[in-house]
Design an enzyme around this catalytic site. Structure first.
Site, PDB file in Angstrom:
ATOM      1  N   ILE A 115       4.355  -6.609   1.168  1.00  0.00           N
ATOM      2  CA  ILE A 115       5.173  -7.694   1.750  1.00  0.00           C
ATOM      3  C   ILE A 115       4.541  -8.183   3.050  1.00  0.00           C
ATOM      4  O   ILE A 115       4.251  -7.377   3.929  1.00  0.00           O
ATOM      5  CB  ILE A 115       6.595  -7.205   2.111  1.00  0.00           C
ATOM      6  CG1 ILE A 115       7.261  -6.500   0.947  1.00  0.00           C
ATOM      7  CG2 ILE A 115       7.452  -8.354   2.607  1.00  0.00           C
ATOM      8  CD1 ILE A 115       8.598  -5.871   1.333  1.00  0.00           C
TER       9      ILE A 115
ATOM     10  N   GLY B 159       1.761   6.878  -7.445  1.00  0.00           N
ATOM     11  CA  GLY B 159       1.024   6.657  -6.199  1.00  0.00           C
ATOM     12  C   GLY B 159       1.876   6.067  -5.092  1.00  0.00           C
ATOM     13  O   GLY B 159       1.347   5.477  -4.148  1.00  0.00           O
TER      14      GLY B 159
ATOM     15  N   LYS C 199       7.795   3.107  10.235  1.00  0.00           N
ATOM     16  CA  LYS C 199       7.718   1.663   9.967  1.00  0.00           C
ATOM     17  C   LYS C 199       8.692   0.871  10.838  1.00  0.00           C
ATOM     18  O   LYS C 199       8.344  -0.196  11.355  1.00  0.00           O
ATOM     19  CB  LYS C 199       7.970   1.409   8.480  1.00  0.00           C
ATOM     20  CG  LYS C 199       6.828   1.966   7.607  1.00  0.00           C
ATOM     21  CD  LYS C 199       7.218   2.023   6.159  1.00  0.00           C
ATOM     22  CE  LYS C 199       6.060   2.475   5.274  1.00  0.00           C
ATOM     23  NZ  LYS C 199       6.488   2.792   3.906  1.00  0.00           N
TER      24      LYS C 199
END
Ligand code: HSE
Length: 413
Positions: free
Chosen positions: A131, A182, A200
């Site tokens: 994103i 993953g 984050k």
């Protein structure tokens, strides 16, 4: 011709090499130059790859190669990624990274070093996987004061929650599947216990508010204590449980910031973001709310964000354009217990009607929840907003009245 190096040939690093091979023409059009991977640093051997001649185990082969102008750091962890990044920046190479742990720990310092050396330290892939959120936050939304950032910032936990709820998949199986795809960190505890989402939200808050925020200063809760009962109660209330990171400015230049599972009402866009998808809603004082949604983890989405940074690094070679923030040594994190927040609570009791009567008398305008098949010795309810500190007093009062708190989740307003 721009020559680049990739450090770490794991899920994302191998994705970066693949994109340069598959989308070479596209990258040339966008950057004005052919982008070629000259070296790949990894301690493991990768025999049989068409580009196995590019591998080295020696960092000196990269840092001392004057032809290499951009280095992609996909190693993860703080050390030696920090030392390698610093050395590359000091040698006049731009560095792009997906390493949120490093940006959250050392971002202020590395951005400063990049500026001093007229190069760039880009980290679009460190938050939200594929994103675009870093650039929009500091470029497209630059005219705004950021009033709030709220996001689902971890693909693994969102994937696990979706699999558990929609496919009745046990937690361990859902986690194994996330690892196989993953999505998960090397140590998935960082996903499950909220550390990854915490890093984050710290990065986004540092960008929005200009000061480094250390993950250790941020209150975080993971999803490991959630049960199916909580989810069913949430749905009976027309909501979903999501692991949310949230940051917002409060008085005195401080920021309230935390990570935890929250009850998200269905009229909030974040409630419908499922699977590996992440979403970040940014509220600006001029633009109002903007939501960015996309794949938050995985090889190609994350690598695509890294390679976009490579293109920018190639285009801006010799000029420092990356955003910086400072670390003034003082924590700008406000006490999360001062937040005003409504709660969902689930409690166990030997006497349901007495417990309900107590809760009704103790809490104004409480809303009781129920679902078909709920346990007979428990009740769940949603409170009116209160100062978070008071929720601890509430828990103590409940216990003193023979009512055992089992779950307590914030409600995303
Ligand atoms: N483990 C991380 C996640 C990878 O699941 O979101 C992307 O940062």
């Amino acid at each position: 011709m721009a020559k680049i190096a990739v450090m770490g040939h794991g899920v994302v690093g191998s994705g970066v090499v693949e994109i340069t091979l598959v989308n070479g023409e596209q990258l040339k059009k966008r950057s004005g130059e052919t982008i070629e991977v000259k070296r790949i640093l990894d301690l493991r051997d990768f025999p049989g790859l068409s580009y196995s001649n590019l591998f080295t185990k020696d960092f000196q082969d990269i840092v001392n190669d004057e032809e290499i102008s951009v280095v992609c750091e996909m190693m993860g962890g703080v050390s030696p990624a920090y030392e390698f990044t610093k050395a590359c920046l000091e040698k006049g190479k731009s560095v792009v990274t997906s390493n949120k742990e490093l940006v959250a720990q050392k971002g202020a310092e590395l951005l400063q070093i990049a500026k001093q050396n007229n190069v760039n330290y880009f980290f679009e892939a460190s938050v939200g996987g594929g994103i675009p959120i870093i650039r929009p936050l500091h470029q497209c939304l630059a005219a705004n004061k950021i009033e709030e950032i709220t996001g689902i910032l971890n693909g693994t936990t969102n994937f696990i929650l979706s699999k558990m709820l929609d496919d009745n998949m046990p937690f361990e199986e859902a986690l194994a599947l996330a690892q196989q795809k993953g999505y998960a960190e090397k140590d998935p505890t960082a996903d499950i216990e909220g550390d990854d989402a915490c890093r984050k939200i710290c990065i986004l808050a540092a960008l929005a508010y200009g000061n480094h925020i250390y993950p250790k200063d941020v209150h975080k809760e993971g999803i490991s204590k959630l049960t199916l009962a909580d989810v069913r109660y949430a749905r009976s209330w027309d909501g979903e449980i999501k692991l949310i990171g949230r940051a917002a400015p409060v008085e005195n230049g401080k920021v309230t910031i935390m990570v935890g599972p929250m009850l998200v009402p269905q009229d909030n866009m974040l409630s419908s973001v499922d699977g590996v998808f992440n979403a970040v809603t940014v509220k600006g004082n001029m633009v109002d709310k903007v939501t960015f949604v996309g794949r938050g983890a995985g090889k190609s989405p994350t690598a695509s964000a890294v390679v976009a940074d490579v293109v920018d690094a190639v285009k801006s070679h010799g000029t420092s354009i990356s955003q910086t923030w400072i670390d003034n040594g003082e924590s700008m994190v406000a006490d999360y217990l001062d937040d005003v927040v409504a709660y969902y609570m689930r409690v166990k009791t030997a006497d349901v009607s007495a417990a309900k009567a107590y809760v009704e008398q103790r809490l104004p305008e409480v809303e009781f929840l129920d679902y078909d098949g709920s346990a007979e010795d428990e009740i769940a309810f949603v409170t009116q907003p209160m100062v978070a500190r008071e929720s601890h007093t509430l828990e103590q009062d409940l216990e003193q009245n023979g009512i055992q708190p089992v779950s307590k989740l914030r409600i995303l307003q």
